[in-house]
Design a protein around this motif. Structure first.
Motif, mmCIF file in Angstrom:
data_model
loop_
_atom_site.group_PDB
_atom_site.id
_atom_site.type_symbol
_atom_site.label_atom_id
_atom_site.label_comp_id
_atom_site.label_asym_id
_atom_site.label_seq_id
_atom_site.Cartn_x
_atom_site.Cartn_y
_atom_site.Cartn_z
ATOM 1 N N LEU A 182 -23.606 57.648 -82.628
ATOM 2 C CA LEU A 182 -23.431 56.281 -82.138
ATOM 3 C C LEU A 182 -22.123 55.697 -82.645
ATOM 4 O O LEU A 182 -21.776 55.867 -83.810
ATOM 5 N N GLU A 233 -30.094 66.185 -75.635
ATOM 6 C CA GLU A 233 -30.230 66.540 -77.047
ATOM 7 C C GLU A 233 -30.776 65.367 -77.860
ATOM 8 O O GLU A 233 -30.758 64.226 -77.402
ATOM 9 N N SER A 234 -31.191 65.665 -79.067
ATOM 10 C CA SER A 234 -31.671 64.627 -79.967
ATOM 11 C C SER A 234 -30.595 63.551 -80.134
ATOM 12 O O SER A 234 -29.436 63.864 -80.380
ATOM 13 N N GLY A 235 -30.982 62.295 -79.966
ATOM 14 C CA GLY A 235 -30.040 61.199 -80.113
ATOM 15 C C GLY A 235 -29.333 60.802 -78.833
ATOM 16 O O GLY A 235 -28.490 59.899 -78.822
ATOM 17 N N ALA A 236 -29.686 61.452 -77.702
ATOM 18 C CA ALA A 236 -29.012 61.158 -76.427
ATOM 19 C C ALA A 236 -29.400 59.791 -75.866
ATOM 20 O O ALA A 236 -28.699 59.243 -75.012
ATOM 21 N N GLY A 237 -30.521 59.246 -76.336
ATOM 22 C CA GLY A 237 -30.945 57.928 -75.863
ATOM 23 C C GLY A 237 -32.185 57.971 -74.981
ATOM 24 O O GLY A 237 -32.513 56.998 -74.303
ATOM 25 N N LYS A 238 -32.911 59.070 -75.018
ATOM 26 C CA LYS A 238 -34.087 59.226 -74.153
ATOM 27 C C LYS A 238 -35.183 58.214 -74.511
ATOM 28 O O LYS A 238 -35.698 57.519 -73.643
ATOM 29 N N SER A 239 -35.524 58.171 -75.793
ATOM 30 C CA SER A 239 -36.616 57.272 -76.197
ATOM 31 C C SER A 239 -36.236 55.813 -75.997
ATOM 32 O O SER A 239 -37.064 54.992 -75.594
ATOM 33 N N ILE A 240 -34.971 55.496 -76.291
ATOM 34 C CA ILE A 240 -34.519 54.120 -76.110
ATOM 35 C C ILE A 240 -34.639 53.714 -74.643
ATOM 36 O O ILE A 240 -35.033 52.587 -74.325
ATOM 37 N N PRO A 242 -32.569 46.455 -84.745
ATOM 38 C CA PRO A 242 -31.289 45.984 -84.192
ATOM 39 C C PRO A 242 -31.008 46.408 -82.756
ATOM 40 O O PRO A 242 -29.904 46.181 -82.271
ATOM 41 N N LEU A 243 -31.990 47.018 -82.066
ATOM 42 C CA LEU A 243 -31.758 47.416 -80.681
ATOM 43 C C LEU A 243 -32.027 46.234 -79.755
ATOM 44 O O LEU A 243 -32.986 45.494 -79.949
ATOM 45 N N ILE A 285 -26.770 48.168 -80.303
ATOM 46 C CA ILE A 285 -27.317 48.097 -81.658
ATOM 47 C C ILE A 285 -26.389 47.210 -82.464
ATOM 48 O O ILE A 285 -25.174 47.399 -82.468
HETATM 49 N N1 LIG Z 1 -33.975 51.354 -84.568
HETATM 50 C C1 LIG Z 1 -32.803 51.968 -84.517
HETATM 51 N N2 LIG Z 1 -31.768 51.539 -85.261
HETATM 52 C C2 LIG Z 1 -30.567 52.147 -85.215
HETATM 53 N N3 LIG Z 1 -30.283 53.192 -84.431
HETATM 54 C C3 LIG Z 1 -31.263 53.662 -83.652
HETATM 55 C C4 LIG Z 1 -32.562 53.091 -83.649
HETATM 56 N N4 LIG Z 1 -33.340 53.780 -82.773
HETATM 57 C C5 LIG Z 1 -32.544 54.749 -82.272
HETATM 58 N N5 LIG Z 1 -31.304 54.677 -82.774
HETATM 59 C C6 LIG Z 1 -30.177 55.562 -82.467
HETATM 60 O O1 LIG Z 1 -29.962 55.539 -81.059
HETATM 61 C C7 LIG Z 1 -29.612 56.834 -80.583
HETATM 62 C C8 LIG Z 1 -30.566 57.244 -79.476
HETATM 63 O O2 LIG Z 1 -31.863 57.331 -80.016
HETATM 64 P P1 LIG Z 1 -33.126 57.868 -79.210
HETATM 65 O O3 LIG Z 1 -34.280 57.706 -80.135
HETATM 66 O O4 LIG Z 1 -33.226 57.208 -77.892
HETATM 67 O O5 LIG Z 1 -32.756 59.412 -79.022
HETATM 68 P P2 LIG Z 1 -33.602 60.547 -78.302
HETATM 69 O O6 LIG Z 1 -32.786 61.055 -77.180
HETATM 70 O O7 LIG Z 1 -34.968 60.042 -78.002
HETATM 71 O O8 LIG Z 1 -33.661 61.677 -79.433
HETATM 72 P P3 LIG Z 1 -34.860 62.630 -79.930
HETATM 73 O O9 LIG Z 1 -34.820 63.832 -79.028
HETATM 74 O O10 LIG Z 1 -34.486 62.969 -81.321
HETATM 75 O O11 LIG Z 1 -36.142 61.866 -79.829
HETATM 76 C C9 LIG Z 1 -29.651 57.766 -81.785
HETATM 77 O O12 LIG Z 1 -28.346 57.919 -82.253
HETATM 78 C C10 LIG Z 1 -30.500 57.013 -82.778
HETATM 79 O O13 LIG Z 1 -30.132 57.340 -84.084
#
Ligand SMILES: Nc1ncnc2c1ncn2[C@@H]1O[C@H](COP(=O)(O)OP(=O)(O)OP(=O)(O)O)[C@@H](O)[C@H]1O
Ligand SMILES: [Mg+2]
Length: 326
Positions: free
Chosen positions: A280, A43-50, A62-63, A15
């Protein structure tokens, strides 16, 4: 050894925050075998969706993907042009997101959306396309397909919309489906139905699935193997049975114990892991979990444990848990 359908190696996403590069995914590696459901938890924020978004090239600044390889059936997706990647999305890879409205176009009837996807990816047209669309509306359990065909997303309930998203994800016969929290936004009563539908359709289609969820209960019901993410890294990958019965990474065990599920003796245990996952850019040196880990020693603070691979399992820990003998 099975050749994986999807192989992800050292996937790295950064990022850009005002010129500073922050690592969001740090060399994430895993694979999905043909016909398998791989759960991705953390957990939330672990990076699953990314992780899911990086595979289908849907990261937005910015990803940015800055390293690693993504291979689907022997083909390097990370080298494809944006145009070629668009045809992979919705074609060989179907996807289902948490909010059905992100996948549906509000101003196009659901029948037309299904027909468009079928035509674009299966190269069939005319009456055949419409018949296939109607078939899919029926397969995902909506009554009166001819009526639904003409309706618009806002005329459907949340659960019905997600059923249509599932039809859209599957109608082009994808090899892989990426589902990111497919039931999280739905009413509890609807969640079980949607999971059941996904399980039935997965069984029929034999498409592989990457199922992203924070819910270990969903994993237990749906997945064959699981990858546990922590602070943008893989902590552990294992079969569902091994993961629940004999987790190797202390974080995995912590995650399981923090989930309200009755144990064998019928007791509901709930132990929260002390502390919180680092945000992060605040990941400590060494193993990212070390400040919260009861087994952490000096080496855990000095270096990132490499992913040790054993058969279909892997873990990143210098002091893995022993199998507990009851
Ligand atoms: N567009 C973005 N800009 C900045 N930071 C981002 C962006 N998208 C995600 N992040 C950050 O990247 C990290 C991982 O995000 P991600 O969405 O992959 O988490 P997740 O595991 O899917 O969480 P959740 O269970 O809440 O969906 C988090 O700290 C999030 O805040
Ligand atoms: Mg997410």
């Amino acid at each position: 050894m099975t050749t994986p359908l999807l192989d992800v190696r050292d996937l790295t996403v950064t990022i850009n925050r005002d010129g500073h590069l922050i690592t969001a995914l740090d060399k994430v590696s895993f694979s999905v075998n043909p016909g398998e459901v791989l759960g991705i938890v953390g957990e939330s924020g672990a990076g699953k969706s990314i992780t899911g978004a990086a595979i289908i090239d849907l990261l937005v600044p910015p990803l940015k993907r800055t390293g690693g390889t993504i291979t689907l059936a022997g083909e390097r997706l990370d080298r494809l042009s944006p145009k070629a990647m668009r045809s992979v999305r919705g074609g060989r890879i179907g996807f289902i997101f948490q909010d059905p409205m992100t996948s549906l176009n509000p101003v196009i009837s659901i029948g037309r959306q299904l027909c468009d996807t079928i035509e674009a990816h299966l190269k069939i047209g005319g009456e055949k396309t419409k018949r296939k669309a109607l078939e899919w509306i029926e397969r995902v359990g909506l009554p009166n397909p001819e009526v639904q065909f003409r309706r618009y997303p806002h005329q459907l309930s949340g659960g019905m919309r997600q059923r249509i998203v599932i039809a859209l994800a599957l109608c082009a016969n994808p090899a892989l489906v990426i589902a990111d929290e497919p039931t999280t936004a739905l009413d509890v009563s609807v969640q079980a139905h949607i999971l059941q539908l996904m399980r039935d359709l997965h069984r029929e289609s034999r498409a592989s699935m990457m199922l992203i969820t924070h819910d270990l209960g969903v994993i237990a019901k749906m997945a064959d193997r699981v990858a546990v993410l922590y602070a943008g890294r893989v902590a552990e990958i294992s079969t569902v049975g091994e993961l629940f019965n004999a987790p190797k990474h202390p974080y995995t065990r912590g995650l399981i114990r923090a989930t309200p599920m009755p144990s064998a003796d019928g007791e509901v245990r709930l132990d929260q892991i002390p502390g919180a996952m680092p945000g992060l850019g605040a990941v400590p040196p060494g193993c990212a979990f070390n400040p919260r880990c009861f087994k952490a020693e000096g080496d855990c603070r000095a270096a990132i444990p490499p992913l040790t691979t054993e058969e279909s399992a892997a873990f990143s820990c210098f002091h893995p848990l022993e199998r507990e003998t009851a």
